[in-house]
Scaffold this motif. Structure first.
Motif, short mmCIF file in Angstrom:
data_model
loop_
_atom_site.label_atom_id
_atom_site.label_comp_id
_atom_site.label_asym_id
_atom_site.label_seq_id
_atom_site.Cartn_x
_atom_site.Cartn_y
_atom_site.Cartn_z
N ASP A 15 0.83 -1.21 0.00
CA ASP A 15 0.00 0.00 0.00
C ASP A 15 0.86 1.25 0.00
OD1 ASP A 15 -2.36 -1.45 -0.05
OD2 ASP A 15 -2.70 -1.28 2.13
N LYS A 16 1.92 1.25 0.81
CA LYS A 16 2.83 2.39 0.85
C LYS A 16 3.54 2.56 -0.50
CE LYS A 16 3.73 2.22 5.81
NZ LYS A 16 4.70 1.92 6.88
N ALA A 17 3.90 1.44 -1.11
CA ALA A 17 4.56 1.48 -2.41
C ALA A 17 3.63 2.06 -3.47
CB ALA A 17 5.02 0.08 -2.81
N ASP A 18 2.37 1.63 -3.45
CA ASP A 18 1.39 2.18 -4.40
C ASP A 18 1.26 3.69 -4.23
OD1 ASP A 18 0.65 -0.13 -5.80
OD2 ASP A 18 -0.87 -0.66 -4.30
N PHE A 19 1.23 4.15 -2.98
CA PHE A 19 1.14 5.58 -2.71
C PHE A 19 2.36 6.31 -3.27
CE2 PHE A 19 1.95 9.32 -0.06
CZ PHE A 19 0.78 10.03 -0.28
N GLN A 20 3.54 5.77 -3.02
CA GLN A 20 4.77 6.40 -3.53
C GLN A 20 4.78 6.42 -5.06
OE1 GLN A 20 7.14 8.07 -1.86
NE2 GLN A 20 5.91 7.72 -0.02
N LYS A 21 4.28 5.35 -5.64
CA LYS A 21 4.22 5.28 -7.11
C LYS A 21 3.29 6.36 -7.65
CE LYS A 21 3.49 1.89 -10.76
NZ LYS A 21 3.12 0.49 -11.05
N MET A 22 2.14 6.55 -6.99
CA MET A 22 1.20 7.59 -7.41
C MET A 22 1.80 8.98 -7.24
SD MET A 22 -2.55 6.10 -6.20
CE MET A 22 -2.55 7.17 -4.81
N GLN A 23 2.69 9.14 -6.27
CA GLN A 23 3.34 10.43 -6.04
C GLN A 23 4.51 10.66 -6.99
OE1 GLN A 23 2.22 12.75 -3.76
NE2 GLN A 23 0.51 11.33 -3.62
N GLY A 24 4.82 9.66 -7.81
CA GLY A 24 5.92 9.80 -8.77
C GLY A 24 7.27 9.42 -8.23
N ASN A 25 7.30 8.78 -7.06
CA ASN A 25 8.56 8.36 -6.44
C ASN A 25 8.86 6.90 -6.80
OD1 ASN A 25 8.65 10.89 -5.17
ND2 ASN A 25 7.43 10.13 -3.47
N ALA A 26 9.28 6.68 -8.03
CA ALA A 26 9.47 5.32 -8.54
C ALA A 26 10.52 4.53 -7.74
CB ALA A 26 9.86 5.36 -10.01
N ASP A 27 11.62 5.17 -7.40
CA ASP A 27 12.67 4.45 -6.66
C ASP A 27 12.19 4.01 -5.28
OD1 ASP A 27 14.41 4.71 -8.79
OD2 ASP A 27 15.41 6.49 -7.97
N GLU A 28 11.52 4.92 -4.59
CA GLU A 28 10.98 4.58 -3.26
C GLU A 28 9.91 3.50 -3.38
OE1 GLU A 28 10.43 4.58 0.85
OE2 GLU A 28 12.04 5.47 -0.34
N ALA A 29 9.06 3.61 -4.39
CA ALA A 29 8.01 2.61 -4.61
C ALA A 29 8.63 1.23 -4.86
CB ALA A 29 7.13 3.01 -5.79
N ASN A 30 9.65 1.17 -5.71
CA ASN A 30 10.29 -0.12 -6.00
C ASN A 30 10.94 -0.72 -4.77
OD1 ASN A 30 9.51 -0.35 -8.67
ND2 ASN A 30 11.33 0.66 -9.45
N ALA A 31 11.56 0.12 -3.95
CA ALA A 31 12.17 -0.38 -2.71
C ALA A 31 11.11 -0.96 -1.78
CB ALA A 31 12.95 0.73 -2.02
N LEU A 32 9.98 -0.28 -1.67
CA LEU A 32 8.89 -0.77 -0.82
C LEU A 32 8.26 -2.03 -1.41
CD1 LEU A 32 7.32 2.66 0.13
CD2 LEU A 32 8.35 1.03 1.73
N PHE A 33 8.09 -2.07 -2.73
CA PHE A 33 7.57 -3.29 -3.36
C PHE A 33 8.52 -4.47 -3.12
CE2 PHE A 33 4.83 -0.76 -6.43
CZ PHE A 33 3.62 -1.27 -5.95
N ARG A 34 9.82 -4.20 -3.16
CA ARG A 34 10.82 -5.26 -2.93
C ARG A 34 10.68 -5.79 -1.49
NH1 ARG A 34 13.49 -8.94 -5.52
NH2 ARG A 34 13.79 -7.46 -7.19
#
Length: 150
Positions: A15-34
Motif C-alpha cells: 500500500d505504501k509502495a502504491d502511494f509512492q508510485k502515485m506520487q511519482g517516487n518510482a525508486d521509493e516505490a520499487n524499494a517498498l515493493f521489494r
C-alpha cells in the motif's frame, strides 16, 4: 501467527509502495515493493513448510508472484507462480496463477524480442486472443504502444 503477521506487513508495504508510485517516487516505490515481496514470499514459503493447506498457500504464492511481476523480477514471479501451481490450488486461483504465468512469459519474451530488434521497424499484424486472456493484450499494447482495432 508468523504467517499472518508477514502477510499483513507485506500488504502494508505494498500500500505504501502504491502511494509512492502515485506520487511519482518510482525508486521509493520499487524499494517498498521489494520489501513487500520479501515478506510475502517468506509468508508463502512458511505456509508451505508448515503445510497450512489450500487455499492459503496458493493465495500467498499468487500474491508474492504478483509483487515480483510488479517490480519486473520476472524470473522470481515465474518461480513463485510455479510453486503456487505445484500445490492443489482451487480452480479460480489456479486460473489466476496460470494467467500471471502467461503474462510473465510474455514479458520475458518481449524483453528478448526488444533486445534483438530495431525499434524503428514497423509491421502490421493481426492476432486473435481468447477473451479470457485480454490482460495479455493489454500488456502488449502497454509495452509496445500498439494501436488496436477491435
Amino acid at each position: 501467527m508468523e504467517i499472518q503477521e508477514l502477510h499483513h506487513k507485506a500488504m502494508e508495504l505494498a500500500d505504501k509502495a502504491d502511494f509512492q508510485k502515485m506520487q511519482g517516487n518510482a525508486d521509493e516505490a520499487n524499494a517498498l515493493f521489494r520489501q513487500s515481496l520479501d515478506a510475502e514470499r517468506k509468508a508463502a514459503l512458511t505456509a508451505q513448510q508448515q503445510r497450512v493447506g489450500e487455499p492459503t498457500e496458493s493465495v500467498l504464492f499468487r500474491s508474492a508472484a504478483t509483487l515480483a511481476y510488479t517490480i519486473g523480477d520476472y524470473r522470481e514471479a515465474e518461480r513463485l507462480t510455479c510453486l503456487g501451481l505445484a500445490g492443489n490450488p482451487p480452480v479460480e486461483i489456479a486460473e489466476e496463477l496460470r494467467s500471471l504465468y502467461d503474462a510473465v512469459s510474455l514479458e520475458r519474451s518481449m524483453s528478448q524480442i526488444e533486445s534483438n530488434s530495431n525499434s524503428k521497424e514497423q509491421q502490421s499484424v493481426t492476432i486473435t486472443i481468447p477473451i479470457r486472456e485480454r490482460n495479455l493484450l493489454n500488456v502488449l499494447v502497454r509495452k509496445f504502444g500498439w494501436a488496436c482495432v477491435f
